[in-house]
Write a protein that holds these residues in place. Structure first.
Motif, short mmCIF file in Angstrom:
data_model
loop_
_atom_site.label_atom_id
_atom_site.label_comp_id
_atom_site.label_asym_id
_atom_site.label_seq_id
_atom_site.Cartn_x
_atom_site.Cartn_y
_atom_site.Cartn_z
N ILE A 14 0.84 -1.20 0.00
CA ILE A 14 0.00 0.00 0.00
C ILE A 14 0.88 1.25 0.00
O ILE A 14 0.61 2.22 -0.72
CB ILE A 14 -0.97 -0.02 1.19
N ALA A 15 1.96 1.21 0.78
CA ALA A 15 2.91 2.33 0.80
C ALA A 15 3.54 2.53 -0.57
O ALA A 15 3.80 3.67 -0.99
CB ALA A 15 3.98 2.10 1.86
N VAL A 16 3.80 1.44 -1.29
CA VAL A 16 4.35 1.55 -2.65
C VAL A 16 3.39 2.34 -3.54
O VAL A 16 3.81 3.26 -4.26
CB VAL A 16 4.60 0.15 -3.27
N ALA A 17 2.13 2.01 -3.49
CA ALA A 17 1.14 2.67 -4.35
C ALA A 17 1.04 4.16 -4.01
O ALA A 17 1.01 5.01 -4.92
CB ALA A 17 -0.21 2.00 -4.21
N ILE A 18 0.99 4.47 -2.74
CA ILE A 18 0.89 5.87 -2.32
C ILE A 18 2.15 6.63 -2.72
O ILE A 18 2.09 7.74 -3.26
CB ILE A 18 0.62 5.97 -0.81
N SER A 19 3.30 6.03 -2.48
CA SER A 19 4.57 6.67 -2.83
C SER A 19 4.71 6.85 -4.33
O SER A 19 5.14 7.91 -4.80
CB SER A 19 5.75 5.83 -2.31
N GLY A 69 -7.07 -2.12 0.23
CA GLY A 69 -6.52 -1.10 1.12
C GLY A 69 -6.25 0.21 0.40
O GLY A 69 -6.53 1.30 0.91
N ILE A 70 -5.71 0.11 -0.81
CA ILE A 70 -5.40 1.31 -1.59
C ILE A 70 -6.68 2.06 -1.97
O ILE A 70 -6.74 3.29 -1.86
CB ILE A 70 -4.58 0.93 -2.84
N VAL A 71 -7.71 1.34 -2.39
CA VAL A 71 -8.98 1.98 -2.75
C VAL A 71 -9.61 2.65 -1.54
O VAL A 71 -10.06 3.80 -1.61
CB VAL A 71 -9.96 0.96 -3.38
N VAL A 72 -9.61 1.96 -0.41
CA VAL A 72 -10.21 2.53 0.81
C VAL A 72 -9.43 3.76 1.27
O VAL A 72 -10.03 4.80 1.57
CB VAL A 72 -10.29 1.46 1.92
N PHE A 77 -8.53 9.49 2.32
CA PHE A 77 -7.51 10.53 2.49
C PHE A 77 -7.15 11.32 1.23
O PHE A 77 -6.52 12.36 1.32
CB PHE A 77 -6.23 9.92 3.06
N PHE A 78 -7.52 10.82 0.06
CA PHE A 78 -7.08 11.46 -1.17
C PHE A 78 -8.22 11.95 -2.04
O PHE A 78 -8.02 12.23 -3.23
CB PHE A 78 -6.15 10.52 -1.95
N GLY A 79 -9.41 12.02 -1.49
CA GLY A 79 -10.54 12.57 -2.22
C GLY A 79 -11.03 11.76 -3.39
O GLY A 79 -11.73 12.28 -4.25
N GLN A 80 -10.67 10.49 -3.45
CA GLN A 80 -11.15 9.64 -4.53
C GLN A 80 -12.54 9.12 -4.16
O GLN A 80 -12.82 8.82 -3.01
CB GLN A 80 -10.17 8.49 -4.76
N LYS A 86 -17.14 0.26 -7.18
CA LYS A 86 -15.95 -0.01 -6.38
C LYS A 86 -16.29 -0.81 -5.13
O LYS A 86 -15.58 -1.74 -4.76
CB LYS A 86 -15.24 1.29 -5.99
N ILE A 87 -17.38 -0.44 -4.49
CA ILE A 87 -17.82 -1.18 -3.29
C ILE A 87 -18.15 -2.62 -3.65
O ILE A 87 -17.77 -3.55 -2.94
CB ILE A 87 -19.02 -0.47 -2.62
N LEU A 88 -18.84 -2.81 -4.76
CA LEU A 88 -19.17 -4.16 -5.22
C LEU A 88 -17.88 -4.94 -5.50
O LEU A 88 -17.76 -6.11 -5.11
CB LEU A 88 -20.05 -4.10 -6.47
N GLY A 89 -16.92 -4.32 -6.15
CA GLY A 89 -15.64 -4.97 -6.42
C GLY A 89 -14.92 -5.36 -5.14
O GLY A 89 -14.37 -6.46 -5.04
#
Length: 106
Positions: A14-19, A69-72, A77-80, A86-89
């Motif tokens: 998850i840190a990789v994706a955010i970074s 985790g990345i989607v949540v 925190f990132f306004g997405q 997405k919830i269904l996925g």
């Protein structure tokens, strides 16, 4: 211990994706280093988890739990936007993870 290793691998993935999102195509040195270091740590702990998990199952768990985790976190925190699709996925992914766990694969 295999689930602990997998959990650590997920956190660092998850840190990789955010970074990586903040590295701006690897033009921002601080975020680029964070991406590479997080990726190395995530891969190290995944390799430890795969000592107990089947490779396919372990990798599937790692990528799917990290993806959720990345989607949540993106929505918190990132306004997405968290849409119905997405919830269904996410629910389908959770069902798949539970199914893999119930299969006795790990």
């Amino acid at each position: 211990m295999n689930w602990f290793y997998l959990a650590v691998a997920v956190i660092f993935e998850i840190a990789v994706a955010i970074s990586a999102g903040n590295a701006k195509g690897f033009t921002n040195l601080k975020w680029t280093i964070a991406t590479l270091v997080s990726g190395a740590i995530a891969t190290f702990f995944l390799s430890l988890a795969l000592l107990s998990f089947d490779v396919g199952v372990g990798y599937a768990l790692w990528t799917s739990i990290s993806g959720v985790g990345i989607v949540v976190l993106g929505s918190l925190f990132f306004g997405q936007h968290l849409t119905f699709q997405k919830i269904l996925g996410i629910l389908l992914i959770i069902g798949g993870v539970v199914g893999l766990r119930l299969s006795g694969a790990a």
